[in-house]
Write an enzyme that holds these catalytic residues in place. Sequence first.
Site, mmCIF file in Angstrom:
data_model
loop_
_atom_site.group_PDB
_atom_site.id
_atom_site.type_symbol
_atom_site.label_atom_id
_atom_site.label_comp_id
_atom_site.label_asym_id
_atom_site.label_seq_id
_atom_site.Cartn_x
_atom_site.Cartn_y
_atom_site.Cartn_z
ATOM 1 N N ARG A 15 0.800 -1.233 0.000
ATOM 2 C CA ARG A 15 0.000 0.000 0.000
ATOM 3 C C ARG A 15 0.832 1.282 0.000
ATOM 4 N NH1 ARG A 15 -4.223 0.168 4.316
ATOM 5 N NH2 ARG A 15 -3.057 -1.371 5.497
ATOM 6 N N LYS A 22 9.135 -1.023 2.265
ATOM 7 C CA LYS A 22 8.442 -0.132 3.210
ATOM 8 C C LYS A 22 9.336 0.338 4.353
ATOM 9 C CE LYS A 22 4.966 -1.620 5.907
ATOM 10 N NZ LYS A 22 3.562 -1.910 6.262
ATOM 11 N N GLY A 80 3.405 -15.377 6.853
ATOM 12 C CA GLY A 80 2.722 -14.950 8.069
ATOM 13 C C GLY A 80 3.700 -14.574 9.167
ATOM 14 N N ALA A 363 32.997 38.152 0.708
ATOM 15 C CA ALA A 363 31.831 37.698 -0.056
ATOM 16 C C ALA A 363 32.269 37.020 -1.352
ATOM 17 C CB ALA A 363 30.938 38.881 -0.371
HETATM 18 C C1 UD1 Z 1 -0.847 -8.219 12.550
HETATM 19 C C2 UD1 Z 1 -1.445 -9.105 13.633
HETATM 20 C C3 UD1 Z 1 -2.705 -8.444 14.177
HETATM 21 C C4 UD1 Z 1 -2.382 -7.071 14.714
HETATM 22 C C5 UD1 Z 1 -1.694 -6.231 13.637
HETATM 23 C C6 UD1 Z 1 -1.183 -4.943 14.240
HETATM 24 C C7 UD1 Z 1 -0.905 -11.422 13.074
HETATM 25 C C8 UD1 Z 1 -1.420 -12.674 12.475
HETATM 26 N N1 UD1 Z 1 -1.769 -10.393 13.058
HETATM 27 O O1 UD1 Z 1 -1.777 -8.176 11.514
HETATM 28 O O2 UD1 Z 1 -3.267 -9.226 15.225
HETATM 29 O O3 UD1 Z 1 -3.557 -6.427 15.162
HETATM 30 O O4 UD1 Z 1 -0.557 -6.928 13.090
HETATM 31 O O5 UD1 Z 1 -0.684 -4.132 13.236
HETATM 32 O O6 UD1 Z 1 0.195 -11.393 13.555
HETATM 33 N N2 UD1 Z 1 5.616 -9.702 8.334
HETATM 34 C C9 UD1 Z 1 6.721 -10.415 7.931
HETATM 35 N N3 UD1 Z 1 6.530 -11.592 7.299
HETATM 36 C C10 UD1 Z 1 5.292 -12.113 7.055
HETATM 37 C C11 UD1 Z 1 4.175 -11.375 7.467
HETATM 38 C C12 UD1 Z 1 4.367 -10.178 8.112
HETATM 39 O O7 UD1 Z 1 7.863 -9.994 8.132
HETATM 40 O O8 UD1 Z 1 5.223 -13.211 6.491
HETATM 41 C C13 UD1 Z 1 5.832 -8.431 9.022
HETATM 42 C C14 UD1 Z 1 5.333 -7.250 8.202
HETATM 43 O O9 UD1 Z 1 6.414 -6.719 7.430
HETATM 44 C C15 UD1 Z 1 4.867 -6.286 9.284
HETATM 45 C C16 UD1 Z 1 4.426 -7.184 10.412
HETATM 46 O O10 UD1 Z 1 5.044 -8.428 10.195
HETATM 47 O O11 UD1 Z 1 5.928 -5.487 9.746
HETATM 48 C C17 UD1 Z 1 2.920 -7.340 10.505
HETATM 49 O O12 UD1 Z 1 2.448 -7.935 9.332
HETATM 50 P P1 UD1 Z 1 1.053 -7.535 8.691
HETATM 51 O O13 UD1 Z 1 0.840 -8.352 7.488
HETATM 52 O O14 UD1 Z 1 0.966 -6.071 8.541
HETATM 53 O O15 UD1 Z 1 0.057 -8.020 9.831
HETATM 54 P P2 UD1 Z 1 -1.450 -7.623 10.014
HETATM 55 O O16 UD1 Z 1 -2.275 -8.432 9.082
HETATM 56 O O17 UD1 Z 1 -1.613 -6.170 9.978
#
Ligand code: UD1
Length: 449
Positions: A15, A22, A80, A363
């Site tokens: 996004r 990011k 995840g 100057a």
């Molecule tokens: C996650 C949480 C959610 C919380 C929210 C807060 C989980 C399953 N969910 O959701 O409960 O309310 O954050 O913002 O944990 N990332 C990785 N590798 C991955 C996936 C994510 O490094 O495979 C990192 C992303 O770069 C980011 C962070 O983990 O910095 C969170 O990932 P994101 O996908 O934004 O999680 P949310 O779905 O927002």
Amino acid sequence: MPTALIVLAAGQGTRMNSDLPKVLHELGGAPLFAHALRAGASLAPERVVLVVGHGGETVERAARALDPDLAIARQHEQLGTAHAVAQARAALADFAGDALVLYGDTPFISPETLSAMQAARAGGADLVVLGFEAADPGRYGRLVIEDGRLARIVEYKDASAAERRIGLCNSGVVLAPAPLLFELIEAVGSDNAAGEYYLTDIVAIANARGLRAEAVTCDEAETLGINTRAELAAAEAAFQARARAEAQANGVALPAPDTVIFAHDTVIGRDALVEPYVVFGPGVTVESGARIRAFSHLEGCHVSRGAIVGPHARLRPGAELAEDARVGNFVEIKNAQIGPGAKVNHLTYIGDAFVGEGANIGAGTVTCNYDGVAKHHTHIGARSFIGTGTYLVAPVSVGDEAMTATGTVVTEDVEAGALAIGRPQMEVKPGLARRLLEKFKKRKERKGE
Ligand code: UD1
Ligand code: CA
């Protein structure tokens, strides 16, 4: 309890709509992940692991530049948050202390909040999760509290209507013993609405094993995560507001605080005055009682007590102003020491140079430091007087108490106490201006006929 930091930074950040990963987008002049590292640094971690994925090499290079001791773990596929944390396992294989999981895109977690999480651990919790009461809970994961304990976390996508009404949300920050964290993660599956390995599942797994999970809460502002450019701009505004308030609390005079831009590491002493529209890039220190006048731009420089900079001055990396030095309007200083009381007041470029105590730079003076390939040094002695419009062709040295005449191009060293003069001979031709003018007028009239 010794602590390790695991910073998750593998996500794509779709996004942001950007080619730049990011976590490399900047806040207060530092990449986002550096803010997460700084937040975690309040626990004095023994180890730091950054989990990278999207744009991994670029992020890794930036991270190594910031901290060569950092361990980097690669998450090749983003399956995840639990899967991301699992990538840190090898780097922490021999680590028995606590692990704190932070997100690389969440820059504002405070030291107080992290110590509250540590206190909960010390109080007997096996697993501590940071939550917050969200003004608009939206798509955050929800913390389910039962009998004062954290029973589980349910992701929005998987939540029932009743669970979606819970206002207590998951920030993503988790503290647990590292060996336990990795053990719990092993039990996490991906049978959920997103088909991902959720870190949040470790809470229910811990409870099922008779372990104790607790939630600690903080202000929502601390958990602000950045997903879009608009959110980044909002975070920048929040960062600047805090930096301005801190500077004022430290005794800095800011007559128009909203117009001054700080960097993450700006240090300004008590009773320094920063006029309107000043921009601080990274790496600036300004001592007590210095004055930074309007519309100046400073980065990587030091300004000592009593010095005056600007208006409209530019101090670039390596500029060091000693006590009571003056750098005036439309002057650029780069990689140069300006001695005590020296004056560089107008329309001048001083680069790769030393300017001695009490020297006066006229100057329009220019240090010609670059020959197209290499940079060369200019030495300007104490109490010397550099005439207006002097070009100093480096490498070159002007001794103490020496002088250069207006318009001189200095190509050889000038010894102490000497006067250097090198400019085209001037001639005055009486009456010639008028005669030429007449001639030109007549020519124009003839053409007009
Ligand atoms: C996650 C949480 C959610 C919380 C929210 C807060 C989980 C399953 N969910 O959701 O409960 O309310 O954050 O913002 O944990 N990332 C990785 N590798 C991955 C996936 C994510 O490094 O495979 C990192 C992303 O770069 C980011 C962070 O983990 O910095 C969170 O990932 P994101 O996908 O934004 O999680 P949310 O779905 O927002
Ligand atoms: Ca997110």
